[in-house]
Write a protein that holds these residues in place. Sequence first.
Motif, PDB file in Angstrom:
ATOM      1  N   GLU A  17       0.832  -1.208   0.000  1.00 24.80           N
ATOM      2  CA  GLU A  17       0.000   0.000   0.000  1.00 24.80           C
ATOM      3  C   GLU A  17       0.863   1.253   0.000  1.00 24.80           C
ATOM      4  OE1 GLU A  17      -2.442  -0.379   3.447  1.00 24.80           O
ATOM      5  OE2 GLU A  17      -4.147  -1.237   2.346  1.00 24.80           O
ATOM      6  N   GLU A  18       1.910   1.256   0.810  1.00 25.23           N
ATOM      7  CA  GLU A  18       2.788   2.426   0.896  1.00 25.23           C
ATOM      8  C   GLU A  18       3.514   2.670  -0.421  1.00 25.23           C
ATOM      9  OE1 GLU A  18       5.245   1.563   4.242  1.00 25.23           O
ATOM     10  OE2 GLU A  18       3.686   2.064   5.714  1.00 25.23           O
ATOM     11  N   ILE A  19       3.915   1.599  -1.079  1.00 26.15           N
ATOM     12  CA  ILE A  19       4.545   1.741  -2.399  1.00 26.15           C
ATOM     13  C   ILE A  19       3.534   2.269  -3.406  1.00 26.15           C
ATOM     14  CG2 ILE A  19       5.549   0.449  -4.328  1.00 26.15           C
ATOM     15  CD1 ILE A  19       6.738  -1.465  -2.189  1.00 26.15           C
ATOM     16  N   PHE A  20       2.379   1.633  -3.449  1.00 22.30           N
ATOM     17  CA  PHE A  20       1.335   1.956  -4.432  1.00 22.30           C
ATOM     18  C   PHE A  20       0.854   3.402  -4.295  1.00 22.30           C
ATOM     19  CE2 PHE A  20      -3.064   2.111  -5.892  1.00 22.30           C
ATOM     20  CZ  PHE A  20      -3.059   1.348  -7.058  1.00 22.30           C
ATOM     21  N   ASN A  21       0.725   3.889  -3.071  1.00 20.42           N
ATOM     22  CA  ASN A  21       0.107   5.191  -2.823  1.00 20.42           C
ATOM     23  C   ASN A  21       1.080   6.358  -2.770  1.00 20.42           C
ATOM     24  OD1 ASN A  21      -2.618   4.286  -2.622  1.00 20.42           O
ATOM     25  ND2 ASN A  21      -2.215   3.527  -0.554  1.00 20.42           N
ATOM     26  N   GLN A  22       2.373   6.124  -2.979  1.00 22.34           N
ATOM     27  CA  GLN A  22       3.307   7.233  -2.948  1.00 22.34           C
ATOM     28  C   GLN A  22       3.099   8.143  -4.161  1.00 22.34           C
ATOM     29  OE1 GLN A  22       7.585   6.227  -3.682  1.00 22.34           O
ATOM     30  NE2 GLN A  22       6.829   4.144  -4.006  1.00 22.34           N
ATOM     31  N   PRO A  23       3.600   9.389  -4.130  1.00 24.01           N
ATOM     32  CA  PRO A  23       3.443  10.285  -5.276  1.00 24.01           C
ATOM     33  C   PRO A  23       3.894   9.611  -6.571  1.00 24.01           C
ATOM     34  CG  PRO A  23       4.336  11.481  -3.408  1.00 24.01           C
ATOM     35  CD  PRO A  23       4.317  10.032  -3.018  1.00 24.01           C
ATOM     36  N   LEU A  24       3.146   9.828  -7.636  1.00 18.36           N
ATOM     37  CA  LEU A  24       3.339   9.077  -8.875  1.00 18.36           C
ATOM     38  C   LEU A  24       4.760   9.180  -9.410  1.00 18.36           C
ATOM     39  CD1 LEU A  24       1.981   7.301 -11.016  1.00 18.36           C
ATOM     40  CD2 LEU A  24       1.372   9.397 -12.248  1.00 18.36           C
ATOM     41  N   MET A  25       5.346  10.373  -9.444  1.00 18.38           N
ATOM     42  CA  MET A  25       6.683  10.511 -10.015  1.00 18.38           C
ATOM     43  C   MET A  25       7.724   9.804  -9.158  1.00 18.38           C
ATOM     44  SD  MET A  25       5.918  11.906 -12.746  1.00 18.38           S
ATOM     45  CE  MET A  25       7.549  12.126 -13.441  1.00 18.38           C
ATOM     46  N   LEU A  27       7.075   7.120  -7.389  1.00 22.58           N
ATOM     47  CA  LEU A  27       6.823   5.704  -7.658  1.00 22.58           C
ATOM     48  C   LEU A  27       7.487   5.273  -8.964  1.00 22.58           C
ATOM     49  CD1 LEU A  27       5.331   3.009  -7.134  1.00 22.58           C
ATOM     50  CD2 LEU A  27       3.332   4.016  -8.275  1.00 22.58           C
ATOM     51  N   ILE A  28       7.333   6.080 -10.008  1.00 22.31           N
ATOM     52  CA  ILE A  28       7.928   5.738 -11.305  1.00 22.31           C
ATOM     53  C   ILE A  28       9.454   5.703 -11.202  1.00 22.31           C
ATOM     54  CG2 ILE A  28       8.251   6.544 -13.687  1.00 22.31           C
ATOM     55  CD1 ILE A  28       5.368   7.661 -13.528  1.00 22.31           C
ATOM     56  N   TYR A  29      10.024   6.664 -10.487  1.00 22.21           N
ATOM     57  CA  TYR A  29      11.482   6.703 -10.321  1.00 22.21           C
ATOM     58  C   TYR A  29      11.981   5.446  -9.605  1.00 22.21           C
ATOM     59  CZ  TYR A  29      16.133   8.178  -8.894  1.00 22.21           C
ATOM     60  OH  TYR A  29      17.494   8.234  -8.687  1.00 22.21           O
ATOM     61  N   GLN A  30      11.292   5.060  -8.539  1.00 23.93           N
ATOM     62  CA  GLN A  30      11.690   3.861  -7.805  1.00 23.93           C
ATOM     63  C   GLN A  30      11.580   2.628  -8.687  1.00 23.93           C
ATOM     64  OE1 GLN A  30       9.468   3.100  -4.203  1.00 23.93           O
ATOM     65  NE2 GLN A  30      10.566   1.198  -3.759  1.00 23.93           N
ATOM     66  N   ALA A  32      11.612   2.470 -12.005  1.00 24.73           N
ATOM     67  CA  ALA A  32      12.599   2.517 -13.085  1.00 24.73           C
ATOM     68  C   ALA A  32      13.979   2.110 -12.571  1.00 24.73           C
ATOM     69  CB  ALA A  32      12.645   3.922 -13.681  1.00 24.73           C
ATOM     70  N   THR A  33      14.292   2.488 -11.345  1.00 24.26           N
ATOM     71  CA  THR A  33      15.578   2.115 -10.742  1.00 24.26           C
ATOM     72  C   THR A  33      15.660   0.606 -10.538  1.00 24.26           C
ATOM     73  OG1 THR A  33      15.698   4.257  -9.615  1.00 24.26           O
ATOM     74  CG2 THR A  33      17.099   2.489  -8.772  1.00 24.26           C
ATOM     75  N   VAL A  34      14.605   0.031  -9.976  1.00 21.33           N
ATOM     76  CA  VAL A  34      14.576  -1.425  -9.775  1.00 21.33           C
ATOM     77  C   VAL A  34      14.649  -2.142 -11.118  1.00 21.33           C
ATOM     78  CG1 VAL A  34      13.148  -3.364  -8.981  1.00 21.33           C
ATOM     79  CG2 VAL A  34      13.314  -1.276  -7.597  1.00 21.33           C
ATOM     80  N   HIS A  35      13.933  -1.626 -12.088  1.00 23.99           N
ATOM     81  CA  HIS A  35      13.918  -2.248 -13.415  1.00 23.99           C
ATOM     82  C   HIS A  35      15.326  -2.329 -13.994  1.00 23.99           C
ATOM     83  CE1 HIS A  35      12.302  -3.528 -17.235  1.00 23.99           C
ATOM     84  NE2 HIS A  35      12.819  -2.492 -17.855  1.00 23.99           N
ATOM     85  N   ARG A  36      16.096  -1.284 -13.857  1.00 23.79           N
ATOM     86  CA  ARG A  36      17.450  -1.250 -14.419  1.00 23.79           C
ATOM     87  C   ARG A  36      18.415  -2.148 -13.668  1.00 23.79           C
ATOM     88  NH1 ARG A  36      14.690   2.530 -16.342  1.00 23.79           N
ATOM     89  NH2 ARG A  36      15.282   3.775 -18.157  1.00 23.79           N
ATOM     90  N   GLU A  37      18.099  -2.462 -12.440  1.00 26.66           N
ATOM     91  CA  GLU A  37      18.934  -3.390 -11.683  1.00 26.66           C
ATOM     92  C   GLU A  37      18.759  -4.831 -12.156  1.00 26.66           C
ATOM     93  OE1 GLU A  37      18.735  -0.809  -7.502  1.00 26.66           O
ATOM     94  OE2 GLU A  37      17.692  -2.729  -7.683  1.00 26.66           O
ATOM     95  N   TRP A  38      17.573  -5.149 -12.663  1.00 28.74           N
ATOM     96  CA  TRP A  38      17.255  -6.534 -12.981  1.00 28.74           C
ATOM     97  C   TRP A  38      17.105  -6.816 -14.469  1.00 28.74           C
ATOM     98  CZ3 TRP A  38      16.850 -10.762  -9.785  1.00 28.74           C
ATOM     99  CH2 TRP A  38      16.959 -10.498  -8.411  1.00 28.74           C
ATOM    100  N   HIS A  39      16.910  -5.783 -15.275  1.00 27.46           N
ATOM    101  CA  HIS A  39      16.617  -5.990 -16.701  1.00 27.46           C
ATOM    102  C   HIS A  39      17.346  -4.952 -17.544  1.00 27.46           C
ATOM    103  CE1 HIS A  39      13.225  -8.658 -15.558  1.00 27.46           C
ATOM    104  NE2 HIS A  39      13.038  -7.780 -14.584  1.00 27.46           N
ATOM    105  N   ASN A  40      17.492  -5.265 -18.816  1.00 26.77           N
ATOM    106  CA  ASN A  40      18.012  -4.289 -19.771  1.00 26.77           C
ATOM    107  C   ASN A  40      16.866  -3.355 -20.152  1.00 26.77           C
ATOM    108  OD1 ASN A  40      18.913  -2.855 -22.018  1.00 26.77           O
ATOM    109  ND2 ASN A  40      20.144  -4.559 -22.779  1.00 26.77           N
ATOM    110  N   PRO A  41      16.921  -2.072 -19.795  1.00 25.67           N
ATOM    111  CA  PRO A  41      15.791  -1.170 -20.028  1.00 25.67           C
ATOM    112  C   PRO A  41      15.548  -0.856 -21.498  1.00 25.67           C
ATOM    113  CG  PRO A  41      17.673   0.073 -19.245  1.00 25.67           C
ATOM    114  CD  PRO A  41      18.050  -1.382 -19.141  1.00 25.67           C
ATOM    115  N   GLU A  42      16.469  -1.277 -22.361  1.00 27.54           N
ATOM    116  CA  GLU A  42      16.314  -1.005 -23.795  1.00 27.54           C
ATOM    117  C   GLU A  42      15.654  -2.164 -24.535  1.00 27.54           C
ATOM    118  OE1 GLU A  42      20.128   0.057 -25.327  1.00 27.54           O
ATOM    119  OE2 GLU A  42      20.270   1.893 -24.127  1.00 27.54           O
ATOM    120  N   ALA A 284       7.942   2.833 -16.318  1.00 28.30           N
ATOM    121  CA  ALA A 284       7.541   2.323 -14.999  1.00 28.30           C
ATOM    122  C   ALA A 284       7.901   0.862 -14.795  1.00 28.30           C
ATOM    123  CB  ALA A 284       6.044   2.521 -14.802  1.00 28.30           C
ATOM    124  N   GLY A 285       8.449   0.203 -15.818  1.00 30.37           N
ATOM    125  CA  GLY A 285       8.922  -1.165 -15.610  1.00 30.37           C
ATOM    126  C   GLY A 285       8.317  -2.234 -16.484  1.00 30.37           C
TER     127      GLY A 285
END
Length: 331
Positions: A17-25, A27-30, A32-42, A284-285
């Motif tokens: 809930e705390e993740i989901f309800n945080q300010p949208l930008m 949330l997207i930044y967080q 996108a950061t996780v996504h780049r740790e685990w996947h090739n963003p391209e 956003a991932g």
Amino acid sequence: MDKKTKLRNDWTKQEIEEIFNQPLMSLIYQAATVHREWHNPEEIQISTLLSIKTGGCVEDCSYCGQAARYHTNIKVQALLPTEKVIEHAQKAKDSGSSRFCMAAAWREVRNNRDFDRVIDMVKGVNELGLEVCCTLGMLTEEQAIRLEEAGLYAYNHNLDTSEQYYEEIISTRTFDNRINTINNVRKAGITVCSGGIIGLGETNGDRISMLLTLATMPKHPESVPINALARVPGTPLENNPKVDTWEMVRMIATARIVMPSSMVRLSAGRIEMDETEQAWCFMAGANSIFTGERETLLVTPNPGVSEDMQMLTTLGLRPKKRAEEVWMNSL
């Protein structure tokens, strides 16, 4: 890649809930950061979904135009010939797809000649070097083992919504039926593809609960499709409002954060999203889309192959290569 975010299966509803309800930008930044740790963003995995048996389903899923009880314009179609399915799979591969999913509008798999034909389809598509996925309804552990032995890579069985809201959408099977099938797939050694639909009339709490169920499984689903309701005329939900793009972005971002290693699939609903809206979902991932030569996703409209490839080019993205191609290129 240096992985900093650890996989967790002990999430609480409050944490999500705390993740989901945080300010949208934020949330997207967080996300996108996780996504780049685990996947090739391209890279975006291109998947093709083919309806191998259409309509006439005995279930009463309120969102589905293939339910026999609803009066829609969808025509019932018998199981496609195996040769025709293999032709579609070859075209998908030639167009850049690395996964080919076959869907049959069945309540459950039956041990009959039709299932034998599906087994042959799985073998044929597997021989093309594609990841083979099926969604055939409920199945037993023994049936899952047969599919695995034929070369099935993934099985799709969406939760659709939260356990609490499930009975509002479907009455002909239970939420536990869904979980049992997913467990049977796991026992057989097949990867799991399971997500849900937003826009069914559920609350944000239901969306969070659905993600909680997925994120606390002993092993996260390898694929998590996030669908926006396709409002099919003739179904009980045809007059539901269109899902707002930012709701999709919020759902995708939360799924990415709580299930970092999973492929998060931007699935149904893309036809109503422009290039910019889809780009936010990728930011956003989301790292997979469904495309198709017939510009449909099962029985609803979907962007076509050429349109999708142009979008990826514009955004500086590229189709994710099949595992065999990566291996060959490393030699």
